[in-house]
Design a protein around this motif. Sequence first.
Motif, PDB file in Angstrom:
ATOM      1  N   ARG A  41       1.987   3.492  -2.221  1.00 26.53           N
ATOM      2  CA  ARG A  41       3.422   3.173  -2.293  1.00 26.53           C
ATOM      3  C   ARG A  41       3.985   2.847  -0.916  1.00 26.53           C
ATOM      4  O   ARG A  41       4.794   1.933  -0.772  1.00 26.53           O
ATOM      5  CB  ARG A  41       4.166   4.355  -2.914  1.00 26.53           C
ATOM      6  N   VAL A  42       3.547   3.584   0.106  1.00 27.85           N
ATOM      7  CA  VAL A  42       3.996   3.302   1.474  1.00 27.85           C
ATOM      8  C   VAL A  42       3.466   1.938   1.921  1.00 27.85           C
ATOM      9  O   VAL A  42       4.191   1.156   2.535  1.00 27.85           O
ATOM     10  CB  VAL A  42       3.573   4.434   2.438  1.00 27.85           C
ATOM     11  N   LYS A  43       2.210   1.645   1.608  1.00 29.54           N
ATOM     12  CA  LYS A  43       1.655   0.322   1.950  1.00 29.54           C
ATOM     13  C   LYS A  43       2.465  -0.785   1.285  1.00 29.54           C
ATOM     14  O   LYS A  43       2.787  -1.790   1.922  1.00 29.54           O
ATOM     15  CB  LYS A  43       0.195   0.228   1.551  1.00 29.54           C
ATOM     16  N   GLU A  44       2.807  -0.610   0.022  1.00 29.41           N
ATOM     17  CA  GLU A  44       3.621  -1.603  -0.682  1.00 29.41           C
ATOM     18  C   GLU A  44       5.009  -1.715  -0.056  1.00 29.41           C
ATOM     19  O   GLU A  44       5.553  -2.802   0.099  1.00 29.41           O
ATOM     20  CB  GLU A  44       3.730  -1.238  -2.164  1.00 29.41           C
ATOM     21  N   TRP A  45       5.592  -0.574   0.327  1.00 25.16           N
ATOM     22  CA  TRP A  45       6.934  -0.546   0.921  1.00 25.16           C
ATOM     23  C   TRP A  45       6.958  -1.350   2.223  1.00 25.16           C
ATOM     24  O   TRP A  45       7.927  -2.040   2.516  1.00 25.16           O
ATOM     25  CB  TRP A  45       7.344   0.908   1.168  1.00 25.16           C
ATOM     26  N   PHE A  46       5.881  -1.271   2.989  1.00 22.32           N
ATOM     27  CA  PHE A  46       5.782  -1.966   4.275  1.00 22.32           C
ATOM     28  C   PHE A  46       4.861  -3.187   4.204  1.00 22.32           C
ATOM     29  O   PHE A  46       4.266  -3.583   5.198  1.00 22.32           O
ATOM     30  CB  PHE A  46       5.274  -1.007   5.357  1.00 22.32           C
ATOM     31  N   LYS A  47       4.759  -3.804   3.039  1.00 21.22           N
ATOM     32  CA  LYS A  47       3.801  -4.898   2.831  1.00 21.22           C
ATOM     33  C   LYS A  47       3.995  -6.067   3.784  1.00 21.22           C
ATOM     34  O   LYS A  47       3.039  -6.764   4.110  1.00 21.22           O
ATOM     35  CB  LYS A  47       3.838  -5.377   1.388  1.00 21.22           C
ATOM     36  N   ASP A  48       5.195  -6.289   4.268  1.00 24.05           N
ATOM     37  CA  ASP A  48       5.436  -7.391   5.201  1.00 24.05           C
ATOM     38  C   ASP A  48       5.107  -7.031   6.641  1.00 24.05           C
ATOM     39  O   ASP A  48       5.116  -7.904   7.513  1.00 24.05           O
ATOM     40  CB  ASP A  48       6.900  -7.846   5.117  1.00 24.05           C
ATOM     41  N   ILE A  49       4.819  -5.767   6.890  1.00 24.35           N
ATOM     42  CA  ILE A  49       4.561  -5.295   8.253  1.00 24.35           C
ATOM     43  C   ILE A  49       3.128  -4.818   8.429  1.00 24.35           C
ATOM     44  O   ILE A  49       2.462  -5.182   9.396  1.00 24.35           O
ATOM     45  CB  ILE A  49       5.537  -4.143   8.608  1.00 24.35           C
ATOM     46  N   VAL A  50       2.665  -3.995   7.515  1.00 24.70           N
ATOM     47  CA  VAL A  50       1.351  -3.359   7.646  1.00 24.70           C
ATOM     48  C   VAL A  50       0.262  -4.285   7.116  1.00 24.70           C
ATOM     49  O   VAL A  50       0.254  -4.619   5.937  1.00 24.70           O
ATOM     50  CB  VAL A  50       1.321  -2.003   6.919  1.00 24.70           C
ATOM     51  N   GLN A  51      -0.655  -4.666   7.998  1.00 24.45           N
ATOM     52  CA  GLN A  51      -1.745  -5.553   7.619  1.00 24.45           C
ATOM     53  C   GLN A  51      -3.035  -4.793   7.317  1.00 24.45           C
ATOM     54  O   GLN A  51      -3.972  -5.342   6.763  1.00 24.45           O
ATOM     55  CB  GLN A  51      -2.006  -6.564   8.740  1.00 24.45           C
ATOM     56  N   GLY A  52      -3.086  -3.525   7.675  1.00 29.27           N
ATOM     57  CA  GLY A  52      -4.293  -2.722   7.488  1.00 29.27           C
ATOM     58  C   GLY A  52      -4.103  -1.621   6.459  1.00 29.27           C
ATOM     59  O   GLY A  52      -3.201  -1.645   5.625  1.00 29.27           O
ATOM     60  N   GLU A  53      -4.965  -0.633   6.576  1.00 24.34           N
ATOM     61  CA  GLU A  53      -4.999   0.494   5.652  1.00 24.34           C
ATOM     62  C   GLU A  53      -3.894   1.505   5.965  1.00 24.34           C
ATOM     63  O   GLU A  53      -3.487   1.662   7.113  1.00 24.34           O
ATOM     64  CB  GLU A  53      -6.372   1.168   5.787  1.00 24.34           C
ATOM     65  N   VAL A  54      -3.427   2.192   4.928  1.00 24.31           N
ATOM     66  CA  VAL A  54      -2.496   3.311   5.087  1.00 24.31           C
ATOM     67  C   VAL A  54      -3.199   4.558   4.575  1.00 24.31           C
ATOM     68  O   VAL A  54      -3.676   4.589   3.442  1.00 24.31           O
ATOM     69  CB  VAL A  54      -1.186   3.084   4.305  1.00 24.31           C
ATOM     70  N   LYS A  55      -3.264   5.584   5.429  1.00 25.76           N
ATOM     71  CA  LYS A  55      -3.861   6.866   5.038  1.00 25.76           C
ATOM     72  C   LYS A  55      -2.760   7.918   5.015  1.00 25.76           C
ATOM     73  O   LYS A  55      -1.883   7.921   5.870  1.00 25.76           O
ATOM     74  CB  LYS A  55      -4.934   7.304   6.040  1.00 25.76           C
ATOM     75  N   ARG A  56      -2.843   8.823   4.040  1.00 28.36           N
ATOM     76  CA  ARG A  56      -1.871   9.912   3.939  1.00 28.36           C
ATOM     77  C   ARG A  56      -2.558  11.232   4.215  1.00 28.36           C
ATOM     78  O   ARG A  56      -3.622  11.522   3.673  1.00 28.36           O
ATOM     79  CB  ARG A  56      -1.250   9.945   2.544  1.00 28.36           C
ATOM     80  N   TYR A  57      -1.907  12.040   5.048  1.00 30.97           N
ATOM     81  CA  TYR A  57      -2.371  13.390   5.343  1.00 30.97           C
ATOM     82  C   TYR A  57      -1.293  14.355   4.873  1.00 30.97           C
ATOM     83  O   TYR A  57      -0.112  14.160   5.145  1.00 30.97           O
ATOM     84  CB  TYR A  57      -2.641  13.552   6.843  1.00 30.97           C
ATOM     85  N   GLU A  58      -1.711  15.386   4.158  1.00 28.18           N
ATOM     86  CA  GLU A  58      -0.777  16.354   3.577  1.00 28.18           C
ATOM     87  C   GLU A  58      -0.739  17.622   4.422  1.00 28.18           C
ATOM     88  O   GLU A  58      -1.776  18.153   4.804  1.00 28.18           O
ATOM     89  CB  GLU A  58      -1.204  16.675   2.145  1.00 28.18           C
ATOM     90  N   LEU A  59       0.460  18.091   4.699  1.00 32.39           N
ATOM     91  CA  LEU A  59       0.674  19.309   5.474  1.00 32.39           C
ATOM     92  C   LEU A  59       1.626  20.209   4.696  1.00 32.39           C
ATOM     93  O   LEU A  59       2.802  20.360   5.046  1.00 32.39           O
ATOM     94  CB  LEU A  59       1.258  18.954   6.846  1.00 32.39           C
ATOM     95  N   PRO A  60       1.156  20.802   3.596  1.00 34.31           N
ATOM     96  CA  PRO A  60       2.053  21.562   2.716  1.00 34.31           C
ATOM     97  C   PRO A  60       2.726  22.755   3.386  1.00 34.31           C
ATOM     98  O   PRO A  60       3.868  23.077   3.052  1.00 34.31           O
ATOM     99  CB  PRO A  60       1.148  22.000   1.563  1.00 34.31           C
TER     100      PRO A  60
END
Length: 99
Positions: A41-60
């Motif tokens: 969803r973050v990659k889609e949100w920034f689709k015009d900016i981010v050309q590479g991979e988006v990784k998510r790290y969780e810190l509960p």
Amino acid sequence: MKLKEIAHSRTGDKGNISNISLIVFNEADYKLIEEKVTAARVKEWFKDIVQGEVKRYELPKLGALNFVMDKALGGGVTRSLALDKHGKSLSLALLEMEI
């Protein structure tokens, strides 16, 4: 509701990589952002900016998610012609996301 109603955000950068932290104000809202704010969803949100991979790290225990976005800063500070070479405004852009 927009993310800015339940969370705040910070950004950082290194070369052509930007990272965005998303931190809930209230611990009870962590499960909601964990479910709704995925790397895809973050990659889609920034689709015009981010050309590479988006990784998510969780810190509960901190009530936070951290997104590392590769190829997100137009080549990096020394190469980009963007007005916001460091990507500091990306945190505010993420907070506008509807969940």
